[in-house]
Design a protein around this motif. Structure first.
Motif, mmCIF file in Angstrom:
data_model
loop_
_atom_site.group_PDB
_atom_site.id
_atom_site.type_symbol
_atom_site.label_atom_id
_atom_site.label_comp_id
_atom_site.label_asym_id
_atom_site.label_seq_id
_atom_site.Cartn_x
_atom_site.Cartn_y
_atom_site.Cartn_z
ATOM 1 N N MET A 25 21.291 28.832 35.638
ATOM 2 C CA MET A 25 21.629 29.526 37.206
ATOM 3 C C MET A 25 23.068 29.137 36.037
ATOM 4 N N TYR A 26 24.465 29.978 37.138
ATOM 5 C CA TYR A 26 25.036 30.525 36.551
ATOM 6 C C TYR A 26 26.343 29.462 37.313
ATOM 7 N N PRO A 27 27.395 29.410 36.754
ATOM 8 C CA PRO A 27 28.571 28.676 36.860
ATOM 9 C C PRO A 27 28.754 29.188 38.248
ATOM 10 N N ILE A 28 29.720 28.677 39.267
ATOM 11 C CA ILE A 28 30.560 28.552 40.261
ATOM 12 C C ILE A 28 31.872 28.193 39.750
ATOM 13 N N VAL A 29 33.100 29.510 39.985
ATOM 14 C CA VAL A 29 34.300 28.881 39.543
ATOM 15 C C VAL A 29 35.462 29.340 40.897
ATOM 16 N N VAL A 30 36.475 28.630 40.588
ATOM 17 C CA VAL A 30 37.530 28.934 41.744
ATOM 18 C C VAL A 30 38.684 28.557 40.990
ATOM 19 N N PHE A 31 39.061 30.486 41.420
ATOM 20 C CA PHE A 31 40.768 30.967 40.316
ATOM 21 C C PHE A 31 41.583 30.080 41.140
ATOM 22 N N ASP A 32 42.280 29.907 40.093
ATOM 23 C CA ASP A 32 43.551 29.481 41.077
ATOM 24 C C ASP A 32 44.368 30.966 40.419
ATOM 25 N N THR A 33 45.563 30.669 41.544
ATOM 26 C CA THR A 33 46.389 32.034 41.664
ATOM 27 C C THR A 33 46.720 32.845 40.917
ATOM 28 N N ASN A 34 47.127 31.328 39.885
ATOM 29 C CA ASN A 34 47.904 32.043 38.498
ATOM 30 C C ASN A 34 46.944 32.375 37.564
ATOM 31 N N VAL A 35 46.150 32.645 37.674
ATOM 32 C CA VAL A 35 44.816 32.828 37.164
ATOM 33 C C VAL A 35 44.336 34.542 37.325
ATOM 34 N N LEU A 36 44.656 34.847 38.860
ATOM 35 C CA LEU A 36 43.950 35.774 39.520
ATOM 36 C C LEU A 36 45.214 36.685 39.072
ATOM 37 N N LEU A 37 46.654 36.425 38.907
ATOM 38 C CA LEU A 37 48.019 36.826 38.853
ATOM 39 C C LEU A 37 47.704 37.836 37.846
ATOM 40 N N SER A 38 47.409 36.825 36.268
ATOM 41 C CA SER A 38 47.003 37.154 34.683
ATOM 42 C C SER A 38 46.349 37.772 34.978
ATOM 43 N N GLY A 39 45.077 37.829 35.361
ATOM 44 C CA GLY A 39 43.598 38.495 34.985
ATOM 45 C C GLY A 39 43.980 40.113 35.720
ATOM 46 N N LEU A 40 44.714 40.306 36.472
ATOM 47 C CA LEU A 40 44.944 41.213 36.622
ATOM 48 C C LEU A 40 46.442 42.243 35.878
ATOM 49 N N GLY A 41 47.200 41.541 35.390
ATOM 50 C CA GLY A 41 48.275 42.447 35.254
ATOM 51 C C GLY A 41 48.563 42.292 33.655
ATOM 52 N N TRP A 42 47.746 41.673 33.026
ATOM 53 C CA TRP A 42 47.565 41.603 31.741
ATOM 54 C C TRP A 42 46.055 41.213 31.348
ATOM 55 N N ARG A 43 46.058 41.935 29.350
ATOM 56 C CA ARG A 43 44.408 41.558 29.139
ATOM 57 C C ARG A 43 43.894 40.354 28.294
ATOM 58 N N GLY A 44 44.069 39.214 28.776
ATOM 59 C CA GLY A 44 44.059 37.969 27.767
ATOM 60 C C GLY A 44 43.016 37.432 28.863
ATOM 61 N N SER A 45 43.242 35.889 28.675
ATOM 62 C CA SER A 45 41.629 35.034 28.994
ATOM 63 C C SER A 45 41.391 35.144 30.521
ATOM 64 N N PRO A 46 42.461 35.014 31.136
ATOM 65 C CA PRO A 46 42.230 35.536 32.858
ATOM 66 C C PRO A 46 41.613 36.741 32.666
ATOM 67 N N TYR A 47 41.974 37.523 32.085
ATOM 68 C CA TYR A 47 41.217 38.781 32.522
ATOM 69 C C TYR A 47 39.380 38.815 32.190
ATOM 70 N N ARG A 48 39.323 38.204 30.613
ATOM 71 C CA ARG A 48 38.193 38.095 30.170
ATOM 72 C C ARG A 48 37.077 37.019 31.631
#
Length: 142
Positions: A1-24
Motif C-alpha cells: 500500500m502506497y501513501p496518499i499525499v496532499v502537496f501544499d501550493t508552496n511544495v508544488l511551486l518549489s518542486g516545479l521551480g527547483w531541484r530540492g526535496s519538493p522536486y523529489r
C-alpha cells in the motif's frame, strides 16, 4: 500500500521551480511510488503563483497544469472547513486531505513548507503534516 499525499501550493511551486526535496516528492508521485491528490483551489493558487513569482507564460502554465494532472488526482472540496482562522487559504489544504482520506481511506500526509500555520499542527484528523525533507525520510523508512 502506497501513501496518499496532499502537496501544499508552496511544495508544488518549489518542486516545479527547483531541484530540492519538493522536486523529489513530486517525482515520487510522477513515478507512481505515492498517490498525490489535490483540489481545484490548490491548482488555481499554484497557477497564480507560477505567473506572479516565476513569470510563467500562458503556454508554460498550460503545459505545467497538463503535466501535473497526469499524476495528481483532483478531489472536490466544499470550502467549508474553518480550522485555521489566521490564514483561511490553509483550510483548503486540510480539507483536500480530509476529502482524500474519505475517498481513498488512507490519505496520510500533507507535505508543506508552511511553518506558521500547517506544520505546527503536526497532525490533523490522523493525517501527518510534514515538510518535504521529513516526508522523504519517512518514505525511505517504509
Amino acid at each position: 500500500m502506497y501513501p496518499i499525499v496532499v502537496f501544499d501550493t508552496n511544495v508544488l511551486l518549489s518542486g516545479l521551480g527547483w531541484r530540492g526535496s519538493p522536486y523529489r516528492c513530486l517525482e515520487l508521485a510522477r513515478t507512481g511510488q505515492i498517490k498525490a491528490i489535490t483540489c481545484q483551489e490548490l491548482l488555481d493558487d499554484l497557477l497564480e503563483k507560477l505567473e506572479q513569482k516565476l513569470n510563467f507564460t500562458d503556454a508554460q502554465i498550460t503545459d505545467t497544469l497538463s503535466d501535473l494532472l497526469s499524476f495528481l488526482q483532483v478531489v472536490k472540496i466544499s470550502n467549508t472547513l474553518n480550522v485555521i482562522i489566521t490564514d483561511p487559504d490553509d483550510n483548503m489544504v486540510l480539507e483536500c486531505a480530509v476529502i482524500g482520506r474519505a475517498n481513498y481511506s488512507r490519505a496520510n500526509y500533507i507535505v508543506t513548507g508552511d511553518k506558521k500555520h500547517l506544520l505546527p499542527l503536526k497532525n490533523y484528523q490522523g493525517i501527518e503534516i510534514v515538510n518535504a525533507a521529513d516526508f522523504l525520510s519517512l518514505i525511505a523508512q517504509k
